[in-house]
Design a protein around this motif. Structure first.
Motif, PDB file in Angstrom:
ATOM      1  N   PRO A  85      47.618  27.559  46.303  1.00  0.00           N
ATOM      2  CA  PRO A  85      46.210  27.993  46.375  1.00  0.00           C
ATOM      3  C   PRO A  85      45.229  27.136  45.575  1.00  0.00           C
ATOM      4  O   PRO A  85      44.097  26.945  46.023  1.00  0.00           O
ATOM      5  CB  PRO A  85      46.249  29.408  45.797  1.00  0.00           C
ATOM      6  N   ARG A 501      40.842  34.112  40.460  1.00  0.00           N
ATOM      7  CA  ARG A 501      41.799  35.076  41.001  1.00  0.00           C
ATOM      8  C   ARG A 501      42.939  35.180  40.001  1.00  0.00           C
ATOM      9  O   ARG A 501      43.294  34.179  39.384  1.00  0.00           O
ATOM     10  CB  ARG A 501      42.385  34.595  42.326  1.00  0.00           C
ATOM     11  N   GLU A 568      44.950  37.800  46.160  1.00  0.00           N
ATOM     12  CA  GLU A 568      43.893  37.230  47.009  1.00  0.00           C
ATOM     13  C   GLU A 568      42.675  38.146  47.085  1.00  0.00           C
ATOM     14  O   GLU A 568      41.561  37.694  47.282  1.00  0.00           O
ATOM     15  CB  GLU A 568      44.424  37.032  48.441  1.00  0.00           C
ATOM     16  N   ASN A 569      42.915  39.423  46.984  1.00  0.00           N
ATOM     17  CA  ASN A 569      41.820  40.373  47.226  1.00  0.00           C
ATOM     18  C   ASN A 569      41.129  40.818  45.952  1.00  0.00           C
ATOM     19  O   ASN A 569      40.375  41.780  45.959  1.00  0.00           O
ATOM     20  CB  ASN A 569      42.368  41.600  47.967  1.00  0.00           C
TER      21      ASN A 569
END
Lengths: 741, 272, 225, 440, 52
Positions: A85, A501, A568-569
């Protein structure tokens, strides 16, 4: 028949003609040409099956996902992992050179004990059993004497299982002195604590920001995750986001920015307040956030309006009034403006007031915990472990104040203040340090005021190093228990400061250990076992791998499978829930600090009138300046305008140089209150007049001949300056002069 | 058993480098050196005898403080095609046919074991993309373990240069062959620098193939010696008709000017 | 002694020698022939013996015997990996499948198990057809795409019961199989020699695209790296 | 001691003096050989060359000695093909100087390549489109010609000549020398030209690049022409120096004047062509490649317009005019001056076509690269000079190089014992003083 | 340099260039052979035995 000269001649001619008709001369000639391809000193790498191993590189602070290509048992190339990521395929130059660190001659091949003078680099080999029992005996004696607090431990990273394990070891042993080398994280953590009321880490949603004011942050030079930041910079080019770079030197970041705003060094915070002045004065701030979700705005407003008018600020910072006003208006009117600080790579924190002033800009425009804004993030925790077991000596030791004064009455909000340790040790306050454990850190090289650090280390009777490479601090050690290299070991790698994140990467062994070295985690577990008692009970794992699995147990499967875990959220808390301060709101008043003192500029060392210039260090993306030295590939890509032979070139504005009588490439002596250094002058139109800029990361005395004795360590010339309000290292430079060699 | 045309359509591998995005970080240089077994020595600050196939130049606009601007320009071998396909400055001069132009890929090859070190090609190359092995390539003990077996060892006394990581083409082709394919997908063959670039500033592919990004960005006019039709794009020394395969993008006018006007630039800054 | 005397002296010597020379005309030709023949013998017979050193394989291997036991011929042991690369000489891991324990009582078998299997050491096979490091050779291109037989280049090694002596050029360090057994470089069979010209010849014959600008033949990177 | 070897009718210095001279020059030679061995065994890192200066001092020396050695082919052409029989009096020396120059050039090339053991690749794997291939082939062939031309001279040594076969061989070779000389001229035309072509074809280097005629750039013809023009000047100069040192007239004035006149006219026509070439290049070729003349001559510490002036006017036009003016030409001092200027001129031209080509930046953001040779480069460049002097000393002592020497310097019955050491002006030649008889 | 070399092509460049080379080499070789043979024959015929 007489064999005379003529017969001999005839035979030779016959021989020559005959030889020409055989393959002999021709074949030898051909083979000799082929021989030149196969000189024995030229290595011919053997071929084999190609495999690829995913891991995470911990050489630089970025913690990028890597894919290592192997041929047979040999690792031959490190590439960026495309599905990771943060870096998504890219890789930084340091991590791409990682194999030179793995296989290089700077590795410490086995446990060693110092022989002769400290720093003389003379060692005797120990077996692991010997080494561990020696260390355990030493530490056992100190504990027995009831002084466990006099043992300190230093690491570079604050997060992850290894720092956690070290901290746990120290706790069980009875010392409050687990420390990390200073960085901007300390300052941002403090900012979060005192303005948001959050005990966490700062994140920035840079991808979605559309107007970025960077107060000297080397966004593409190693600030945060290097590769991630460079990717974001490219994205900004595609989306036409604006980057304004505020710093005295035309750095790579400034070169890529939409505007470079030169500023007198050390006055970045003042400019931020000047911008705040305009935003407040012109009522450009976010009413909703300021009125409904913040406290202390009046105090802040008063402090700003009383001394930071554009005229005033312009005088102090050297930035035009019109620029200040324009920046303020642009910033306030942008959709998702973001202000950042942390000089260069952020390895020196800087004054706390600067962080408050810059972060207040984000608050003024309400870009807190919103897309494209500054986010308060939870700290990565080792959630799989039970609490350590403490006995009475441990409890007593833990009750003692810390060596660095963090958490004391003077610096209640500080978590780490290793920069204060040299001063404290010199003063003998609060107590002497009897032993230091150094893990993954090279303070002797990487901290400002390295002379002071050296003195401090000299005072410590026992230094244990876990270094994998022979760095400056390891050279000062009494015993080295070498760690596995970054490509030989398991390790969890929490994401760097600034990433928005929650994320964790897992480094896994790429190759078998190349030397007789041991994972520092295993070494620590064996040490704990040797110490016995509650220390052993608190670190009960059979080996580091088991310990790691337990620490990461909720996410282990995913980590092992994918190599990383990411939320991710993740979204930060809404304004109404985000600020667990006394008022429950964002605190512009910084938990009751005296704003005037807080915002005061930190003066540099040596203001005795004999220096006419200011020396500022700068971070170069091509030179490693942290715990790890530059491998040969990095030194190879250093410009000849930075390093020529063994001499460093300092940047000087042509005007300044001319006034001092220097031309391009001239030799000079750079003097500061801390010492002199032979340098060469490089004329640069990318530097404010009156300054001298020197790269950090050169001047190593340890490592190998490819790195050592090249240039000067800027930290030898620049001292550490303490921010009285926070205890943080506020160093931004030092007074200096250039004289003819 | 005839397999004429078993290489598929002729390719024209090339690059587009976005100078707006290039940060000068040097990861491309390191990736190149790591991929291609480029040696190093104790003092690498003498840049004129330092082997680095990919060189990142630092261009300045020549203006004084505070109007100075900087642009980084990575320069791999430009793989010139010349006025007529294959008439590269270096290929035509090599007396021993050690360097060659491949019409199948458009790549300028260099065979180290054939080169005898006359260095004529270096004199011929205006881009200084060629490097001579002045020294024996030696690695510190143990470090020879990371050497890539797909790349030939070089020896003292020969010239070497960027070959667009041709070994990766060979490897990719092997894999395609194993799967019964003759042609490669765009992403199957990428150079080490392209792959490493954190900024995504380097794009590599077949300039002949309209589906490839390089073609779409540079829009080369293949009838006019490959001149770019994208107004932001340019090539180095276009006037010399070297017909290079490396295109640069810049939105800054001063960069476009600086490329063409030698006297604009300040000597002291213009280096690696 | 004066100049003139000296000259005379020499001149007299010369006159003496001239007829001598014509008298010994026969022996001169004879000496010429001796030198000539001797050098031919040295060049064609002695030289090759000196040029190559003889090396025995670490252990012997019976291809015939193994061929009987496997299903897929050569490719059973010399197989292609998934990425198209060629595995070459088998690794210990492959052999261990059958040779974990000593089978039979041949000394080679015992040596193999004791010296390599049990010590987990790879057998340092000497590869007859090993090309120099500058050569790129893709087996998959030849075998899968070109449908070539192993025999074309490797000869009938698969039908041998023992491994031949490995001969190594003392100067170039190449295997003799590259230049060929014949010191003059003459070849009868396709597998007799593995020099660049042999590759090129076949590539022309088989219609591989000849894309080199300089030579009008195959591009360098087709066979080089 | 060695009087039996010395040609009849001439005087030579005593052997000890000769040996002393040999020793001094030999020491310089050994120094060069040491540097050469260093370069061979340690590689070209012994030089100060770099990736910008792939061609440096050596290649300049190579081009310069070949141009200066051009006297051999051109005098040969004049004597054997065109029929200027008068030149037979200087042809031997021209051949010897040519032989020295070309063997030196080959030696330098053997040091200059990075992989000397592979240098035969240039023949075996020849790329016929490369100018360097053309240079290599023609150079080595022409060296064979020079050897063929030099051999009869050796064979004419008093002792060797007594052997009938040797005598017959040298006689026959003399008889058919025209064939060899013509072949030599043919080869010289191409290799002198291709040396010019080496720079002229570099279309990536606007400073060197020239428009083409057929496959050859203009520099091809200019180099051949200049070698024919300036080469004889070097022959004249070395002859003059030899005369100075030996304190004898060795070649008659008529021969000298004839050669000087021809060289003068060649230079005159050459320099006109060179001026036209320069103007065309400066106004048409370079601008079409994006360069102005100023780009080539400014912004660096060395290369200014002065070099253009020095090469073309001071050491081109001036000596050409001096040589074609009979009055000036017939003045020995001015003649020598003209030849010195000419030698400097052609050397400068070769310097510019090698070193300045490398120095000029082509990419707008590149640098002017400056270079100075290492001592190893200097020593290996002086090595051929020392070798040349030794070969001249030996050849002069034992071979009938100058057919007119005996006639111009009739032997006197009395030995002239006057010592003559130490008064000579310093030249690159080691003094070989004294006209003392062979036997004291 | 020979038609059996890898680099050889039967094109104009090779024919002209190599033709020129072999032509020159041919003259030199033939010329020298002629001179040597003639000198041998002359010697056999008793020429050159005296000085002039």
């Amino acid at each position: 028949m007489k064999i005379d000269r003529r017969s001999f001649l005839a035979m030779s001619v016959g021989g020559a003609v005959g030889t020409a008709l055989t393959p002999l001369p021709w074949k030898i000639q051909d083979d000799l040409a082929i021989w030149t391809q196969m000189w024995p000193w030229t290595p011919f790498p053997p071929d084999g099956e190609n495999t690829y191993v995913n891991s995470v590189s911990t050489l630089c602070g970025g913690g990028c996902g890597i894919t290592v290509r192997k041929v047979g048992e040999r690792a031959v190339k490190i590439e960026g992992r495309e599905d990771y990521p943060t870096n998504q395929g890219g890789i930084c130059n340091l991590c791409a050179s990682g194999l030179q660190m793995l296989y290089g001659p700077t590795r410490i091949p086995y446990p060693m004990k110092r022989l002769g003078e400290r720093g003389a680099n003379q060692w005797v080999r120990l077996s692991w059993e010997e080494a561990i029992s020696m260390v355990a005996e030493q530490l056992g004696e100190i504990r027995q004497a009831g002084q466990p607090e006099t043992v300190a431990c230093l690491s570079t990273r604050p997060y992850g299982s290894m720092p956690a394990l070290l901290k746990r070891f120290m706790t069980a042993y009875g010392s409050p002195n687990f420390m990390t080398t200073p960085s901007m994280m300390d300052a941002y953590d403090m900012t979060l604590k005192r303005m948001h009321g959050v005990d966490g880490r700062m994140g920035f949603d840079l991808e979605n920001a559309d107007y970025v004011l960077s107060f000297g942050s080397g966004l593409i030079e190693g600030w945060g995750n290097t590769v991630h930041m460079i990717r974001i910079n490219s994205k900004w080019k595609d989306t036409n986001a604006v980057l304004k770079q505020i710093e005295p030197r035309l750095s790579n970041t400034a070169a890529k920015a939409d505007q470079w705003i030169p500023i007198l060094p050390g006055t970045e915070g003042i400019l931020a307040l000047g911008i705040g002045y305009v935003i407040i004065k012109e009522s450009l701030y976010d009413y909703d956030f300021v009125n409904n979700f913040s406290a202390g705005f009046d105090e802040f407003r008063r402090a700003v309006l009383s001394g930071y008018s554009p005229g005033n600020v312009s005088k102090q910072t050297g930035v035009d009034q019109s620029t200040i006003v324009a920046l303020a208006r642009e910033f306030a009117r942008a959709r998702r403006p973001l202000a950042l600080c942390g000089r260069g790579q952020g390895t020196v924190p800087g004054g706390f007031g600067e962080y408050v002033a810059v972060h207040a800009l984000n608050a003024l425009v309400g870009n807190i915990n919103r897309p494209g804004g500054a986010w308060a993030m939870p700290r990565p925790e080792m959630d799989g472990w039970l609490e350590p077991v403490l006995d009475a000596p441990a409890e007593a030791g833990l009750a003692k104040p810390r060596l660095d004064g963090a958490g004391s009455a003077a610096f209640p909000f500080a978590g780490q203040l290793f920069n204060r340790v040299p001063v404290a040790l010199k003063a003998g306050e609060p107590y002497p340090c009897q032993a230091l454990l150094v893990y993954d850190a090279n303070p002797l090289f990487s901290m400002p005021g390295s002379g002071m650090v050296r003195e401090a280390l000299q005072q410590i009777p026992f230094i244990l190093s876990f270094a994998s490479h022979m760095d400056e601090t390891a050279m000062m050690a009494d015993i080295i228990l070498p760690n596995l290299s970054h490509l030989e070991r398991w390790e969890d790698v929490p994401v760097t400061e600034g990433f928005h994140r929650p994320m964790l990467g897992l480094a896994q062994p790429v190759v078998d250990p190349q030397f007789d070295t041991l994972h520092a985690g295993d070494t620590l577990l064996q040490l704990a076992a040797a110490l016995g008692g509650t220390v052993a009970a608190s670190l009960p794992w059979e080996n580091y791998e088991a310990c790691l699995k337990e620490a990461l147990s909720p996410r282990w499967a995913e980590l092992e499978d994918r190599g990383y875990w990411i939320d991710e959220n993740f979204t930060p808390d809404d304004w109404s829930l985000a600020f667990p301060t006394v008022s429950g709101k964002f605190d512009f008043a910084v938990s009751g600090a005296d704003l005037k003192t807080l915002f005061a500029m930190t003066a540099p060392q040596g203001d005795d009138g004999s220096y006419n210039l200011k020396l500022i260090p700068y971070d170069s993306v091509r030179i490693a300046n942290g715990a790890v030295g530059s491998p040969p590939f990095l030194i190879k890509i250093v410009s000849d305008k930075v390093l020529k032979g063994k001499t460093v070139l300092v940047e000087v504005n042509p005007e300044t140089a001319r006034a001092a009588g220097f031309g391009e490439g001239d030799q000079a002596v750079l003097k500061t209150p801390l010492g002199d250094a032979a340098v060469r002058v490089h004329l640069s139109d990318g530097l404010m007049p009156g300054l001298v800029a020197m790269p950090r990361g050169l001047g190593h005395t340890a490592y190998d001949r490819y790195l050592a004795q090249k240039g000067v360590n800027a930290n030898d010339l620049i001292g550490s300056v303490e921010d009285t309000a926070s205890g943080l290292d506020a160093t931004w430079g030092i007074l200096a002069s250039l004289v003819k060699a | 058993m005839k397999h004429s045309g078993n290489f598929g359509k002729p390719k024209r591998y090339g690059m587009v480098i976005d100078l707006d995005k290039c940060t000068g970080c040097g990861a491309c240089m390191v990736a190149c050196m790591a991929e291609n077994n480029v040696p190093f020595k104790e003092d690498e600050s003498k840049k004129l005898d330092s082997i680095s196939w990919l060189q990142v130049y630092r261009l300045t606009n020549g203006k004084p403080y505070p109007d100075a601007e900087v642009c980084y320009l990575p320069r791999p071998c430009q793989h010139c095609a010349g006025k007529h396909e294959g008439h590269s400055p270096c290929v035509s001069v090599c007396p021993a046919t050690a360097t060659d132009y491949d019409q199948q890929t458009g790549i300028v090859s260099q065979i180290y074991t054939r080169c005898f070190g006359c260095r004529y090609c270096m004199g011929a190359c205006p881009y200084h993309a060629r490097h001579f092995n002045w020294w024996d390539p030696v690695w510190p003990k143990g470090m020879e373990k990371y050497l890539n077996p797909d790349v030939s060892a070089r020896m003292r006394g020969i010239v070497e240069k960027c070959n667009f990581c041709f070994q990766r083409y060979q490897k990719a082709t092997e894999k395609a062959h194993a799967e019964g394919r003759r042609d490669l997908e765009e992403n199957e063959y990428q150079t080490a620098c392209t792959q490493a670039c954190p900024a995504g500033a380097i794009i590599f592919g077949d300039l002949n193939n309209p589906k490839h990004a390089v073609h779409q960005i540079a829009k080369p006019n293949l009838k006019k010696g490959g001149q770019p039709q994208n107004p932001k794009a340019f090539r180095l020394l276009e006037e010399l008709e070297t017909n290079t395969k490396v295109y640069y993008l810049s939105s800054k006018q001063w960069v476009q000017d600086a490329i063409h006007k030698p006297h604009l630039l300040d000597q002291k800054e213009a280096h690696h | 002694m004066s100049n003139t005397d000296d000259t005379k002296q020499v001149a007299v010597d010369d006159r003496d020698r001239v007829p001598n020379a014509s008298e010994t005309g026969g022996p001169i030709i004879l000496f010429f022939m001796i030198g000539f023949v001797l050098s031919l013998v040295v060049g064609w017979v002695v030289f090759p013996k000196l040029l190559y050193s003889q090396k025995k394989q670490p252990i012997d291997f019976n291809h015939v015997q193994h061929m009987e036991l496997v299903d897929e011929g050569c490719e059973s042991c010399h197989f292609f990996r998934e990425d198209g690369s060629f595995s070459g000489a088998p690794t210990l891991a492959q052999c261990i499948d059958c040779h974990e324990e000593v089978q039979g009582d041949t000394p080679n078998e015992i040596k193999f198990v004791e010296a390599y299997v049990q010590k987990d050491r790879e057998v340092p096979w000497l590869v007859y057809s090993k090309q120099p490091q500058c050569v790129y050779f893709s087996h998959v291109a030849h075998v899968k795409m070109g449908n070539m037989d192993c025999v074309t280049c490797h000869g009938h090694i698969g039908e041998s019961t023992e491994l031949p002596i490995y001969e190594q050029n003392r100067i170039s360090l190449y295997s003799r199989n590259i230049w060929g057994k014949n010191i003059g470089g003459f070849k009868k069979n396709t597998w007799d020699r593995m020099k660049m010209d042999d590759c090129a010849e076949c590539h022309v014959r088989e219609g591989v695209r000849q894309a080199s600008v300089q030579t009008g033949k195959g591009g360098c990177f087709v066979c080089h790296k | 001691m060695d009087s039996a070897l010395i040609p009849k009718g001439v005087k030579r210095c005593p052997i000890w003096q000769f040996a002393l001279g040999l020793g001094v020059v030999g020491a310089v030679l050994l120094w060069g050989v040491y540097a050469m061995i260093l370069c061979w065994f340690k590689g070209l890192n012994q030089t100060n060359m770099n990736d910008y200066y792939g061609f440096a001092l050596w290649i300049w020396a190579d081009l310069a000695v070949i141009a200066l050695g051009g006297g051999a082919f051109f005098t040969g052409l004049l004597k054997y093909v065109i029929g200027k029989d008068e030149l037979k009096n200087i042809i031997n020396y021209a051949v010897l100087i040519g032989f020295i120059c070309y063997s030196s050039a080959l030696l330098i090339l053997a040091i200059d390549v990075g992989q000397p053991l592979r240098s035969w690749f240039i023949f075996w794997h020849a790329n016929v489109h490369s100018m360097l291939t053309e240079v290599a082939f023609c150079l080595s062939c022409y060296f064979c010609v020079l050897t063929i031309e030099y051999i009869p001279l050796i064979l004419e040594n008093r002792q060797l000549d007594k052997v009938p076969f040797v005598h017959n061989l040298s006689h026959t070779m003399h008889e058919y020398m025209a064939v060899f000389a013509a072949t030599g001229a043919f080869l010289s035309f191409f290799h002198q030209g291709s040396l010019g072509g080496v720079a002229g074809v570099l279309f990536g280097r606007p400073f060197a690049y020239r428009e083409h005629l057929f496959i050859w750039p203009w520099t091809f013809f200019l180099f051949t022409w200049s070698a024919a023009a300036y080469g004889p000047c070097f022959t004249l100069l070395v002859t003059r120096i030899t005369e100075k040192i030996t304190r004898k007239q060795l070649v008659k004035d008529t021969t000298i004047q004839l050669l000087a006149k021809i060289a003068g006219w060649m230079m005159f026509t050459y320099i006109i062509a060179k001026i036209i070439d320069t103007v065309y290049w400066a106004t048409t070729t370079a601008p079409s490649l994006g360069f102005t003349l100023k780009d080539f001559y400014s912004n660096n510490p060395v290369y200014g317009y002065w070099i253009l002036f020095a090469e073309i006017v001071l050491c081109g036009v001036v000596p050409a005019l001096m040589l074609i003016t009979p009055k000036i030409r017939s003045n020995r001092l001015l003649l020598t001056l003209a030849t010195i200027l000419a030698v400097i001129g052609v050397s400068l031209n070769r310097w510019v076509m090698v070193l300045q080509v490398m120095a000029v930046p082509v990419m707008s953001f590149d640098i002017w690269a400056m270079y100075y040779p290492s001592w190893q480069e200097v020593a290996t460049t002086i090595l051929p000079v020392a070798y040349g002097i030794i070969l001249i000393m030996i050849s002069y002592r034992y071979l009938p190089i100058f057919p007119q020497e005996a006639e111009l310097n009739p032997l006197e019955p009395e030995a002239d014992m006057a010592a003559a050491a130490g008064t000579e002006e310093t030249t690159e030649e080691v003094p070989e003083p004294g006209l003392t008889p062979a036997e004291a | 340099m020979f038609p059996f070399n890898f680099e050889w092509m039967w094109d104009m460049s090779h024919i002209v260039f190599m033709g020129g080379l072999w032509y020159a080499l041919g003259i030199l070789g033939a010329g020298m052979t002629f001179c040597v043979v003639k000198a041998i024959l002359d010697t056999a015929n008793g020429k050159g035995g005296h000085h002039h």
